[in-house]
Write an enzyme that holds these catalytic residues in place. Structure first.
Site, short mmCIF file in Angstrom:
data_model
loop_
_atom_site.label_atom_id
_atom_site.label_comp_id
_atom_site.label_asym_id
_atom_site.label_seq_id
_atom_site.Cartn_x
_atom_site.Cartn_y
_atom_site.Cartn_z
N ARG A 114 5.71 -9.03 -11.43
CA ARG A 114 6.49 -8.46 -10.34
C ARG A 114 7.35 -9.53 -9.69
O ARG A 114 7.20 -10.73 -9.94
CB ARG A 114 5.56 -7.85 -9.29
CG ARG A 114 4.62 -8.86 -8.66
CD ARG A 114 3.94 -8.34 -7.40
NE ARG A 114 2.87 -9.21 -6.97
CZ ARG A 114 3.03 -10.35 -6.30
NH1 ARG A 114 4.24 -10.78 -6.02
NH2 ARG A 114 1.98 -11.07 -5.93
N THR A 153 0.15 -13.52 -3.14
CA THR A 153 -0.48 -12.76 -2.06
C THR A 153 -1.94 -12.52 -2.41
O THR A 153 -2.41 -12.91 -3.48
CB THR A 153 0.26 -11.44 -1.79
OG1 THR A 153 -0.20 -10.89 -0.55
CG2 THR A 153 0.04 -10.44 -2.92
N TRP A 154 -2.63 -11.90 -1.50
CA TRP A 154 -4.05 -11.55 -1.70
C TRP A 154 -4.19 -10.04 -1.60
O TRP A 154 -3.52 -9.39 -0.80
CB TRP A 154 -4.93 -12.21 -0.63
CG TRP A 154 -6.35 -11.72 -0.63
CD1 TRP A 154 -7.37 -12.15 -1.44
CD2 TRP A 154 -6.91 -10.72 0.22
NE1 TRP A 154 -8.53 -11.47 -1.15
CE2 TRP A 154 -8.28 -10.58 -0.14
CE3 TRP A 154 -6.40 -9.91 1.24
CZ2 TRP A 154 -9.13 -9.68 0.49
CZ3 TRP A 154 -7.25 -9.01 1.86
CH2 TRP A 154 -8.60 -8.91 1.49
N HIS A 155 -5.06 -9.48 -2.43
CA HIS A 155 -5.46 -8.08 -2.33
C HIS A 155 -6.98 -8.01 -2.23
O HIS A 155 -7.69 -8.81 -2.86
CB HIS A 155 -5.02 -7.28 -3.55
CG HIS A 155 -3.54 -7.24 -3.75
ND1 HIS A 155 -2.66 -6.96 -2.74
CD2 HIS A 155 -2.78 -7.45 -4.86
CE1 HIS A 155 -1.42 -7.00 -3.21
NE2 HIS A 155 -1.47 -7.30 -4.49
N ILE A 201 5.50 -6.17 -0.03
CA ILE A 201 6.11 -5.38 -1.10
C ILE A 201 6.56 -6.31 -2.21
O ILE A 201 7.21 -7.33 -1.96
CB ILE A 201 7.30 -4.55 -0.58
CG1 ILE A 201 6.82 -3.51 0.42
CG2 ILE A 201 8.03 -3.87 -1.74
CD1 ILE A 201 7.93 -2.73 1.09
N GLY A 202 6.18 -5.98 -3.43
CA GLY A 202 6.64 -6.72 -4.60
C GLY A 202 6.73 -5.75 -5.76
O GLY A 202 5.75 -5.06 -6.06
N CYS A 235 3.20 -15.11 0.39
CA CYS A 235 4.59 -14.78 0.09
C CYS A 235 5.51 -15.99 0.21
O CYS A 235 6.73 -15.84 0.33
CB CYS A 235 5.09 -13.63 0.96
SG CYS A 235 4.09 -12.14 0.81
#
Length: 275
Positions: free
Chosen positions: A88, A93-95, A200-201, A230
């Protein structure tokens, strides 16, 4: 604040026409990143072949760091925590638990306008946040949904110094990962500075979108402190729970986000960009 989720059904939300929602898993059924990525690719191929309608996958991930194509080495975890490199846009980032993930897989007209797709996702999330009394905003040059901080001159000083000497702004080599809670992204609200509520990515391949957004509902935002989220060093992260000062669950937020995604994505005029 916990991230327990109840009363979320798994499976597809029926929709005779338009955008289809698929719940992949939440809470104890949270989905590992690789499995969700594989499912994205499967649906992407089916959408390109017009075998399925536009589809939005909604889920919660097990804890994972993912790095977009523009991520640099000095933004990754210092302790060697594994990172999944993905196709992407955007950076690292982290999820994880307490975060609502959405992967809209949508066919766009050519020539594809990627920026317009990002703006539509931002708009849907801004509207959803407004229903909970939170004013989400855009920041020029930075995608996602933000809670704006106080004007610079009204923010508390860091380390007893005037913000004119904030090293994040004056020192290109400053590393927030090495400087403790005072500069941690998760404490941006305490510093009353800009903080990202939703990231958002995306990627567009063969005219069909992949990847999407993450909305911080009730996560442990200290997970962001291991990275430069980010790639942004002078702002931080936020959550709905933190901004509201109360517990809130993904089960509460999910139908609101679905409603606004459907309204924005189904009703947008997907016109090709003028060339």
């Amino acid at each position: 604040m916990g991230a327990a989720v109840t009363a979320i059904s798994r499976g597809e939300t029926p929709a005779p026409e338009g955008l289809r929602f698929v719940h992949l898993g939440f809470g104890d059924d949270a989905v590992d990143y690789e499995s969700a990525w594989q499912e994205q690719r499967r649906i992407h191929a089916a959408r390109f072949a017009d075998e399925v309608p536009d589809t939005c996958l909604l889920l919660e991930h097990l804890s994972v760091y993912t790095a977009g194509r523009r991520t640099s080495d000095d933004e990754r975890p210092l302790d060697g925590t594994p990172v999944v490199d993905v196709d992407r846009g955007g950076k690292i980032t982290w999820h994880g638990p307490g975060q609502l993930i959405g992967y809209p897989i949508q066919k766009l007209p050519r020539p594809v306008d990627v920026v317009a797709h990002v703006r539509r996702l931002e708009e849907a999330l801004i509207r959803a946040c407004a229903e909970f009394g939170i004013e989400g905003s855009r920041v020029e040059g930075r995608s996602g949904v933000w809670v704006l901080g106080d004007p610079l001159e009204e923010r508390p000083a860091l380390g007893g110094l005037n913000l004119d000497f904030d090293p994040r702004l004056a020192d290109e080599l400053f590393d927030p990962r090495l400087n403790g809670p005072e500069y941690a992204p998760s404490n941006a609200g305490q510093r009353r500075e800009d903080r990202k509520l939703a990231a958002i990515g995306i990627r567009v391949a063969k005219g069909v979108t992949m990847h999407g957004f993450s909305l911080n509902v009730n996560p442990d935002n200290t997970s962001f402190d291991k990275i430069v989220p980010c790639g942004i060093r002078d702002a931080g992260v936020a959550s709905l729970a933190g901004e509201l000062g109360r517990d809130i669950t993904i089960a509460e937020v999910l139908p609101v986000v679905e409603k606004h995604l459907r309204d924005v994505l189904e009703n947008a005029e997907l016109l090709p960009r003028a060339v």
